[in-house]
Structures are given as structure tokens and as C-alpha cells.
Design an enzyme around this catalytic site. Structure first.
Site, PDB file in Angstrom:
ATOM      1  N   SER A   1       1.291  -7.549  -0.898  1.00 55.44           N
ATOM      2  CA  SER A   1       2.084  -8.513  -0.110  1.00 55.44           C
ATOM      3  C   SER A   1       1.373  -9.852   0.091  1.00 55.44           C
ATOM      4  O   SER A   1       1.999 -10.817   0.511  1.00 55.44           O
ATOM      5  CB  SER A   1       2.506  -7.908   1.230  1.00 55.44           C
ATOM      6  OG  SER A   1       1.431  -7.804   2.114  1.00 55.44           O
TER       7      SER A   1
ATOM      8  N   THR B   1       1.436  -4.482   4.190  1.00 51.77           N
ATOM      9  CA  THR B   1       1.234  -4.800   5.609  1.00 51.77           C
ATOM     10  C   THR B   1       0.603  -6.180   5.843  1.00 51.77           C
ATOM     11  O   THR B   1       0.714  -6.729   6.934  1.00 51.77           O
ATOM     12  CB  THR B   1       0.346  -3.736   6.291  1.00 51.77           C
ATOM     13  OG1 THR B   1      -0.937  -3.722   5.660  1.00 51.77           O
ATOM     14  CG2 THR B   1       0.974  -2.366   6.223  1.00 51.77           C
ATOM     15  N   ASP B   2      -0.080  -6.724   4.812  1.00 55.91           N
ATOM     16  CA  ASP B   2      -0.824  -7.970   5.058  1.00 55.91           C
ATOM     17  C   ASP B   2       0.081  -9.159   5.405  1.00 55.91           C
ATOM     18  O   ASP B   2      -0.271  -9.973   6.255  1.00 55.91           O
ATOM     19  CB  ASP B   2      -1.704  -8.317   3.850  1.00 55.91           C
ATOM     20  CG  ASP B   2      -2.879  -7.357   3.717  1.00 55.91           C
ATOM     21  OD1 ASP B   2      -3.191  -6.656   4.700  1.00 55.91           O
ATOM     22  OD2 ASP B   2      -3.485  -7.311   2.634  1.00 55.91           O
TER      23      ASP B   2
ATOM     24  N   THR C   1       0.824  -1.214   0.000  1.00 58.23           N
ATOM     25  CA  THR C   1       0.000   0.000   0.000  1.00 58.23           C
ATOM     26  C   THR C   1       0.852   1.256   0.000  1.00 58.23           C
ATOM     27  O   THR C   1       0.432   2.288  -0.508  1.00 58.23           O
ATOM     28  CB  THR C   1      -0.939  -0.022   1.224  1.00 58.23           C
ATOM     29  OG1 THR C   1      -1.830  -1.109   1.054  1.00 58.23           O
ATOM     30  CG2 THR C   1      -1.741   1.242   1.362  1.00 58.23           C
TER      31      THR C   1
HETATM   32  N1  ASP Z   1      -2.866  -5.443   0.615  1.00 61.04           N
HETATM   33  C1  ASP Z   1      -1.781  -4.544   0.948  1.00 61.04           C
HETATM   34  C2  ASP Z   1      -0.484  -5.337   0.969  1.00 61.04           C
HETATM   35  O1  ASP Z   1      -0.293  -6.069   1.900  1.00 61.04           O
HETATM   36  C3  ASP Z   1      -2.034  -3.938   2.263  1.00 61.04           C
HETATM   37  C4  ASP Z   1      -0.988  -3.000   2.770  1.00 61.04           C
HETATM   38  O2  ASP Z   1       0.117  -2.872   2.271  1.00 61.04           O
HETATM   39  O3  ASP Z   1      -1.310  -2.337   3.761  1.00 61.04           O
HETATM   40  O4  ASP Z   1       0.294  -5.206   0.055  1.00 61.04           O
END
Ligand code: ASP
Length: 178
Positions: free
Chosen positions: A55, A88-89, A12
Site C-alpha cells: 500500500s 495497512t501502511d 500484507t
Molecule cells: N507494507 C504493507 C502494506 O501496507 C503493510 C501491511 O499491509 O500491513 O501493504
């Protein structure tokens, strides 16, 4: 001035789009760096585009590739520290893997963002700035893989995503933050 390498993997922090319909891993981290020019007063920065993924799509092969790249940078006398931008995932899984398998004494600091780069008040630029600041610090050496989110330092071993809405989306349970 320290030489810091940023390894970009997507997420993200490099996301683009409106509200929840944004897509992760769309924006060149150079564009984010251009919004925080004072980061160049902290360190001399080199960017390596490792991948541009959400991710959730990070694989074991990516982990091994990241580990090899970090190891090579760890052996490079021209490099003082490493920052990894990551979604973050699956952030905690990558952080845990690298913390277990990387044996280098240079700072390795992971970061990301909860709001895409195109959002109002995107949190990625400040997280990236703070991650680079930490990677410059002697105390971040030999500390295992570290992570920075929302003005907070975490250990790559214990960090857990506990919230999917807030910019301070991570916790370390009873251990407390570093
Ligand atoms: N779906 C995104 C990822 O993990 C979420 C994020 O980065 O916050 O790439």
C-alpha cells in the site's frame, strides 16, 4: 443471502514469505477465502482483483479508480455490500479519501492484516471474515466507510495506524471505536 463484492488491492493480508522478509500483495484473495469456507455461509462472494500492491505504492490514480469501482458497485442492484482488502501502511489515507468522496448507501468495509497470509496465525482470514459479516449488516449502511481489524470496528474517517507490530495496530484516539 447478501451479495458481497471483495475488492482486492494487495497488502500484507495477501503477503507471502517468512517473518519480516515477506512481500505484500503476492497471494490471490481466493486462496485466503479457501481457508475460511464458512464465509460462504455469511454471503455470496465475488472477488475483483483491483491491484496487487504494497500500500506504500497506492497512488491517487488508484484512489480514483477505487472510488469509481465502488460507485459502480453501489449502483448495481445485484450488490449488497463492498469489502476492500488493503495494506495497512496507507490504509488510513485510502479510507479517509473514500469516506470523503463516496456517496453510496451500501456498506463499504475495509480490512487488511498485520501478518502475511503465509504466517503462523495469520490475522487476515479472521479480519476478512469479520469485514464480510459487517458488510452484510443493515446497520453498516449509510455509515460512511468502515474498517475492521482485530475484532474491532473503526470509522474510515478517524482510523489511524498506531503500531507496526501488533495485530490490533489501529486506533481512533479520543473518539473511541465504533
Ligand atoms: N507494507 C504493507 C502494506 O501496507 C503493510 C501491511 O499491509 O500491513 O501493504
Amino acid at each position: 443471502m447478501k451479495n458481497i463484492v471483495i475488492i482486492a488491492t494487495g497488502g500484507t493480508i495477501a503477503g507471502s514469505g517468512i517473518a519480516s522478509s515477506y512481500k505484500a500483495g503476492q497471494i490471490d484473495v481466493n486462496e485466503i477465502l479457501a481457508t475460511i469456507p464458512r464465509i460462504n455461509e455469511l454471503a455470496s462472494i465475488r472477488l475483483i482483483d483491483f491491484c496487487q500492491k504494497d500500500s506504500n505504492d497506492i497512488t491517487e490514480k488508484d484512489w480514483l479508480g477505487l472510488r469509481s469501482l465502488c460507485y459502480a458497485l453501489g449502483c448495481d442492484k445485484e450488490v449488497d455490500g463492498i469489502v476492500i482488502t488493503h495494506g495497512t501502511d496507507s490504509f488510513e489515507e485510502t479510507a479517509y479519501f473514500l469516506n470523503l468522496t463516496l456517496d453510496i448507501d451500501k456498506p463499504v468495509v475495509m480490512t487488511g492484516a498485520m501478518r502475511p497470509a503465509t504466517a503462523t496465525s495469520a490475522d487476515g482470514p479472521m479480519n476478512l471474515y469479520e469485514a464480510v459479516a459487517l458488510a452484510c449488516r443493515p446497520k453498516a449502511k449509510d455509515a460512511g466507510v468502515l474498517a475492521v481489524f482485530a475484532d474491532t470496528i473503526y470509522s474510515g474517517r478517524d482510523i489511524t495506524k498506531t503500531n507496526s507490530l501488533k495485530t490490533n495496530a489501529f486506533d481512533m484516539g479520543d473518539v473511541g471505536m465504533l
